[in-house]
Design a protein around this motif. Structure first.
Motif, PDB file in Angstrom:
ATOM      1  N   VAL A 148     117.631  52.233  43.119  1.00  0.00           N
ATOM      2  CA  VAL A 148     116.258  51.827  43.415  1.00  0.00           C
ATOM      3  C   VAL A 148     115.594  51.325  42.133  1.00  0.00           C
ATOM      4  CG1 VAL A 148     115.161  54.081  43.019  1.00  0.00           C
ATOM      5  CG2 VAL A 148     114.197  52.516  44.691  1.00  0.00           C
ATOM      6  N   VAL A 149     114.724  50.347  42.289  1.00  0.00           N
ATOM      7  CA  VAL A 149     113.940  49.837  41.161  1.00  0.00           C
ATOM      8  C   VAL A 149     112.550  50.428  41.284  1.00  0.00           C
ATOM      9  CG1 VAL A 149     112.980  47.805  40.045  1.00  0.00           C
ATOM     10  CG2 VAL A 149     115.244  47.706  41.059  1.00  0.00           C
ATOM     11  N   LYS A 150     112.173  51.200  40.302  1.00  0.00           N
ATOM     12  CA  LYS A 150     110.860  51.834  40.327  1.00  0.00           C
ATOM     13  C   LYS A 150     109.829  50.882  39.738  1.00  0.00           C
ATOM     14  CE  LYS A 150     112.803  56.400  40.055  1.00  0.00           C
ATOM     15  NZ  LYS A 150     112.993  57.614  39.304  1.00  0.00           N
ATOM     16  N   PRO A 151     108.655  50.822  40.354  1.00  0.00           N
ATOM     17  CA  PRO A 151     107.603  49.952  39.825  1.00  0.00           C
ATOM     18  C   PRO A 151     107.085  50.496  38.491  1.00  0.00           C
ATOM     19  CG  PRO A 151     106.770  51.261  41.644  1.00  0.00           C
ATOM     20  CD  PRO A 151     108.237  51.537  41.547  1.00  0.00           C
ATOM     21  N   PRO A 152     106.495  49.609  37.673  1.00  0.00           N
ATOM     22  CA  PRO A 152     105.904  50.077  36.413  1.00  0.00           C
ATOM     23  C   PRO A 152     104.879  51.178  36.671  1.00  0.00           C
ATOM     24  CG  PRO A 152     105.875  47.682  36.543  1.00  0.00           C
ATOM     25  CD  PRO A 152     106.313  48.189  37.880  1.00  0.00           C
ATOM     26  N   LYS A 153     104.772  52.126  35.740  1.00  0.00           N
ATOM     27  CA  LYS A 153     103.881  53.277  35.922  1.00  0.00           C
ATOM     28  C   LYS A 153     102.417  52.887  36.049  1.00  0.00           C
ATOM     29  CE  LYS A 153     106.987  56.492  33.757  1.00  0.00           C
ATOM     30  NZ  LYS A 153     107.264  57.430  32.716  1.00  0.00           N
ATOM     31  N   LYS A 154     102.034  51.735  35.488  1.00  0.00           N
ATOM     32  CA  LYS A 154     100.628  51.344  35.530  1.00  0.00           C
ATOM     33  C   LYS A 154     100.177  50.912  36.928  1.00  0.00           C
ATOM     34  CE  LYS A 154     101.530  46.661  33.906  1.00  0.00           C
ATOM     35  NZ  LYS A 154     101.209  45.673  32.914  1.00  0.00           N
ATOM     36  N   PHE A 155     101.137  50.658  37.840  1.00  0.00           N
ATOM     37  CA  PHE A 155     100.803  50.271  39.206  1.00  0.00           C
ATOM     38  C   PHE A 155     100.956  51.457  40.143  1.00  0.00           C
ATOM     39  CE2 PHE A 155     102.405  46.313  37.258  1.00  0.00           C
ATOM     40  CZ  PHE A 155     101.250  45.571  37.357  1.00  0.00           C
ATOM     41  N   LYS A 156     100.093  51.504  41.129  1.00  0.00           N
ATOM     42  CA  LYS A 156     100.181  52.570  42.123  1.00  0.00           C
ATOM     43  C   LYS A 156     100.820  51.994  43.381  1.00  0.00           C
ATOM     44  CE  LYS A 156      96.337  54.977  40.216  1.00  0.00           C
ATOM     45  NZ  LYS A 156      96.265  56.312  39.974  1.00  0.00           N
ATOM     46  N   PHE A 157     101.944  52.577  43.772  1.00  0.00           N
ATOM     47  CA  PHE A 157     102.680  52.086  44.931  1.00  0.00           C
ATOM     48  C   PHE A 157     102.848  53.189  45.966  1.00  0.00           C
ATOM     49  CE2 PHE A 157     103.757  48.919  41.836  1.00  0.00           C
ATOM     50  CZ  PHE A 157     103.873  47.763  42.586  1.00  0.00           C
ATOM     51  N   ALA A 158     101.888  54.065  46.059  1.00  0.00           N
ATOM     52  CA  ALA A 158     101.988  55.178  47.000  1.00  0.00           C
ATOM     53  C   ALA A 158     102.207  54.658  48.411  1.00  0.00           C
ATOM     54  CB  ALA A 158     100.720  56.022  46.939  1.00  0.00           C
ATOM     55  N   GLY A 159     103.194  55.210  49.071  1.00  0.00           N
ATOM     56  CA  GLY A 159     103.465  54.860  50.448  1.00  0.00           C
ATOM     57  C   GLY A 159     104.271  53.596  50.649  1.00  0.00           C
ATOM     58  N   GLN A 160     104.557  52.853  49.592  1.00  0.00           N
ATOM     59  CA  GLN A 160     105.349  51.632  49.739  1.00  0.00           C
ATOM     60  C   GLN A 160     106.832  51.940  49.592  1.00  0.00           C
ATOM     61  OE1 GLN A 160     104.175  48.263  47.483  1.00  0.00           O
ATOM     62  NE2 GLN A 160     102.037  48.406  48.061  1.00  0.00           N
ATOM     63  N   ARG A 161     107.640  51.162  50.281  1.00  0.00           N
ATOM     64  CA  ARG A 161     109.091  51.314  50.225  1.00  0.00           C
ATOM     65  C   ARG A 161     109.619  50.770  48.895  1.00  0.00           C
ATOM     66  NH1 ARG A 161     112.539  47.531  53.254  1.00  0.00           N
ATOM     67  NH2 ARG A 161     114.589  48.098  52.524  1.00  0.00           N
ATOM     68  N   LEU A 162     110.410  51.562  48.196  1.00  0.00           N
ATOM     69  CA  LEU A 162     111.003  51.102  46.948  1.00  0.00           C
ATOM     70  C   LEU A 162     112.221  50.246  47.255  1.00  0.00           C
ATOM     71  CD1 LEU A 162     110.765  54.399  44.872  1.00  0.00           C
ATOM     72  CD2 LEU A 162     109.249  52.423  44.792  1.00  0.00           C
ATOM     73  N   ARG A 163     112.414  49.213  46.478  1.00  0.00           N
ATOM     74  CA  ARG A 163     113.497  48.267  46.722  1.00  0.00           C
ATOM     75  C   ARG A 163     114.775  48.669  46.008  1.00  0.00           C
ATOM     76  NH1 ARG A 163     112.661  43.529  49.154  1.00  0.00           N
ATOM     77  NH2 ARG A 163     110.530  42.925  49.531  1.00  0.00           N
ATOM     78  N   TYR A 164     115.877  48.473  46.687  1.00  0.00           N
ATOM     79  CA  TYR A 164     117.192  48.635  46.072  1.00  0.00           C
ATOM     80  C   TYR A 164     117.711  47.284  45.598  1.00  0.00           C
ATOM     81  CZ  TYR A 164     117.622  53.506  47.443  1.00  0.00           C
ATOM     82  OH  TYR A 164     117.439  54.857  47.557  1.00  0.00           O
ATOM     83  N   ASP A 165     117.450  46.216  46.338  1.00  0.00           N
ATOM     84  CA  ASP A 165     117.887  44.888  45.925  1.00  0.00           C
ATOM     85  C   ASP A 165     117.100  44.494  44.678  1.00  0.00           C
ATOM     86  OD1 ASP A 165     119.650  44.069  48.204  1.00  0.00           O
ATOM     87  OD2 ASP A 165     117.797  44.443  49.323  1.00  0.00           O
ATOM     88  N   HIS A 166     117.823  44.155  43.624  1.00  0.00           N
ATOM     89  CA  HIS A 166     117.157  43.810  42.381  1.00  0.00           C
ATOM     90  C   HIS A 166     118.073  42.967  41.496  1.00  0.00           C
ATOM     91  CE1 HIS A 166     119.435  47.454  41.462  1.00  0.00           C
ATOM     92  NE2 HIS A 166     119.514  46.986  40.237  1.00  0.00           N
TER      93      HIS A 166
END
Length: 121
Positions: A66-84
């Motif tokens: 999984v690719v985690k979004p940068p910490k400065k962004f809030k992605f609560a409840g969003q699906r994390l992507r594996y394709d990267h």
């Protein structure tokens, strides 16, 4: 109704391929069918990588983690992507919008051409 992804068979057929490129670069392709899951929503596990003459991966497209979004962004409840894709040897990965296996191959080989061309300048 969407049409079948004709690139899937091509991608699967390329599994295990190693392709020499100019300037000592080489490509390695791994691809196999897997059950559809959150990690592989399209039913394919893949890793397409470009390596330099020393064997260092300088470019990669995969869905191994999984690719985690940068910490400065809030992605609560969003699906994390594996394709990267990994744009450099040290890049931890940025999301890749997988549309089809055919498009994946087009995008990867276009970027391979760009990376090799830039390295030769």
């Amino acid at each position: 109704m969407s049409s079948p992804d004709t690139g899937v068979e091509t991608l699967i057929d390329l599994d295990g391929s190693i392709m020499e490129q100019e300037g000592g670069y080489w490509i390695k392709i791994e691809a196999r069918r897997v059950p559809v899951s959150e990690q592989a929503h399209h039913g394919i596990r893949y890793s397409l990588t470009l390596h330099d003459r020393l064997g260092t991966r300088v470019l990669g497209y995969d869905n191994a983690h999984v690719v985690k979004p940068p910490k400065k962004f809030k992605f609560a409840g969003q699906r994390l992507r594996y394709d990267h894709r990994h744009r450099t040897s040290s890049d931890k990965g940025v999301p890749y919008a997988f549309e089809s296996a055919h498009r994946l191959l087009e995008d990867f080989f276009a970027e391979v051409d760009r990376v090799i061309k830039e390295a030769q300048q």
